[in-house]
Design an enzyme around this catalytic site. Structure first.
Site, short mmCIF file in Angstrom:
data_model
loop_
_atom_site.label_atom_id
_atom_site.label_comp_id
_atom_site.label_asym_id
_atom_site.label_seq_id
_atom_site.Cartn_x
_atom_site.Cartn_y
_atom_site.Cartn_z
N HIS A 155 0.83 -1.21 0.00
CA HIS A 155 0.00 0.00 0.00
C HIS A 155 0.86 1.26 0.00
O HIS A 155 1.55 1.56 0.97
CB HIS A 155 -0.89 -0.02 1.25
CG HIS A 155 -1.83 1.11 1.36
ND1 HIS A 155 -1.85 1.95 2.45
CD2 HIS A 155 -2.81 1.55 0.54
CE1 HIS A 155 -2.80 2.85 2.31
NE2 HIS A 155 -3.40 2.63 1.15
N GLU A 198 0.49 -0.85 -4.81
CA GLU A 198 -0.67 0.04 -4.92
C GLU A 198 -0.14 1.46 -4.76
O GLU A 198 0.64 1.74 -3.83
CB GLU A 198 -1.69 -0.28 -3.82
CG GLU A 198 -2.99 0.52 -3.92
CD GLU A 198 -2.95 1.87 -3.20
OE1 GLU A 198 -3.90 2.65 -3.35
OE2 GLU A 198 -1.96 2.16 -2.48
N HIS A 216 -0.67 10.82 -2.61
CA HIS A 216 -2.01 10.47 -2.14
C HIS A 216 -2.92 11.67 -1.95
O HIS A 216 -4.04 11.72 -2.46
CB HIS A 216 -1.93 9.68 -0.83
CG HIS A 216 -3.27 9.33 -0.26
ND1 HIS A 216 -3.96 10.16 0.61
CD2 HIS A 216 -4.07 8.25 -0.46
CE1 HIS A 216 -5.11 9.59 0.92
NE2 HIS A 216 -5.20 8.43 0.30
N GLU A 250 -4.41 3.77 -8.31
CA GLU A 250 -5.63 4.41 -7.83
C GLU A 250 -5.68 5.83 -8.37
O GLU A 250 -4.79 6.64 -8.13
CB GLU A 250 -5.70 4.46 -6.30
CG GLU A 250 -6.99 5.13 -5.83
CD GLU A 250 -7.15 5.22 -4.32
OE1 GLU A 250 -8.00 6.01 -3.88
OE2 GLU A 250 -6.42 4.51 -3.60
N LYS A 278 -6.83 9.35 -8.10
CA LYS A 278 -7.29 10.20 -7.00
C LYS A 278 -8.06 11.39 -7.58
O LYS A 278 -7.56 12.52 -7.64
CB LYS A 278 -6.10 10.68 -6.17
CG LYS A 278 -5.33 9.57 -5.49
CD LYS A 278 -6.16 8.83 -4.47
CE LYS A 278 -6.50 9.72 -3.28
NZ LYS A 278 -7.20 8.96 -2.21
#
Length: 262
Positions: free
Chosen positions: A7, A34, A49, A109, A111
């Site tokens: 992660h 990830e 992030h 991912e 965002k």
């Protein structure tokens, strides 16, 4: 076999979403990485992030307000430890070039639930395609419209909706998105929910699980993957070199009676 995804890299041991964290994850025998992608002011996909740089760098402001060159002036490591001073926010392309030298899988991912980042899907897709890594990449997002945008670009891409709430019969919702993959928060799971996913042939990759007892239970349930901050511990549990007693998760759904639910 349950895959282990690191992660934001091995984020318990190195600053999240940095090349140091990704390299550490590879050393710890993670199967995949990830990571989170946002766009700079000049539309360069970068790995970070938060929508702002404040928490993980020595700067302030929204990622979207910086050009790529401006972001390179920020330190993305010393907030974590002096050992990582000088670490920079990597670009997605920098990561992909490194990844090609490994056998790692990748979960990108997007965002874009707060900042819309118009055109992000195509920019990221074309970058992955250019580096010939389409068959090793999974796209996830809390913005499920964005995942559908990716499907319109290429029906063959693997998408996985992220969610953290108690969806009713989530397998039906997942199927409605034309995919057979899902990335739920571990608190949303329960034996009955996992059975529903299995019955509908949906691959479950659970985030973010660090407790060895929960990891053991999820491995026993044969989930597709576990996304974790501690890939070394999680790997040890998954391969049996660290013996622990499993703990059933999903107390959110403790009132569900599996016998009456199906």
């Amino acid at each position: 076999m349950t895959y282990i995804f690191a992660h934001r890299g091995a984020s318990k041991y190195a600053p999240e979403n940095t090349m140091s964290a990704f390299k550490k994850a590879l050393e710890m025998k993670a199967d995949g990485i990830e990571l989170d992608v946002q766009l700079t002011k000049d539309k360069i996909p970068v790995i970070i992030h938060d929508e702002t740089v404040k928490r993980t760098t020595d700067g302030k402001g929204f990622v979207s307000e910086f050009t790529y060159n401006q972001l390179q002036n920020l330190d993305a490591g010393k907030w974590f430890s002096k050992q990582f001073s000088g670490e920079r926010i990597p670009t997605l392309e920098e990561f992909l070039i490194w990844m090609k030298q490994t056998k790692l899988l990748l979960n990108i991912e997007l965002k874009n639930t707060i900042m819309p980042y118009y055109g992000m899907e195509r920019i990221v897709y074309e970058l992955v395609d250019r580096h010939k890594l389409k068959d090793r990449v999974i796209y996830s997002s809390f913005n499920h419209y964005s995942l559908q945008e990716l499907k319109q670009i290429d029906q063959k891409v693997e998408i996985a909706p992220l969610y953290s709430s108690g969806l009713y019969e989530p397998w039906n919702y997942v199927k409605s998105l034309s995919t057979d993959c899902v990335h739920p928060h571990w608190r949303t799971l329960h034996p009955a929910i996992l059975k529903g996913f299995r019955d509908h042939d949906i691959k479950v990759r659970v985030y973010t699980v660090n407790d060895p007892k929960k990891v053991k239970w999820l491995c026993d349930q044969k989930v597709e993957a576990i996304i974790t901050d501690v890939p070394d511990t999680t790997r040890a549990v998954a391969d049996g070199s660290l013996l622990v007693k499993p703990t059933v998760i999903g107390n959110v759904f403790h009132k569900i009676n599996p016998k009456s639910y199906f």
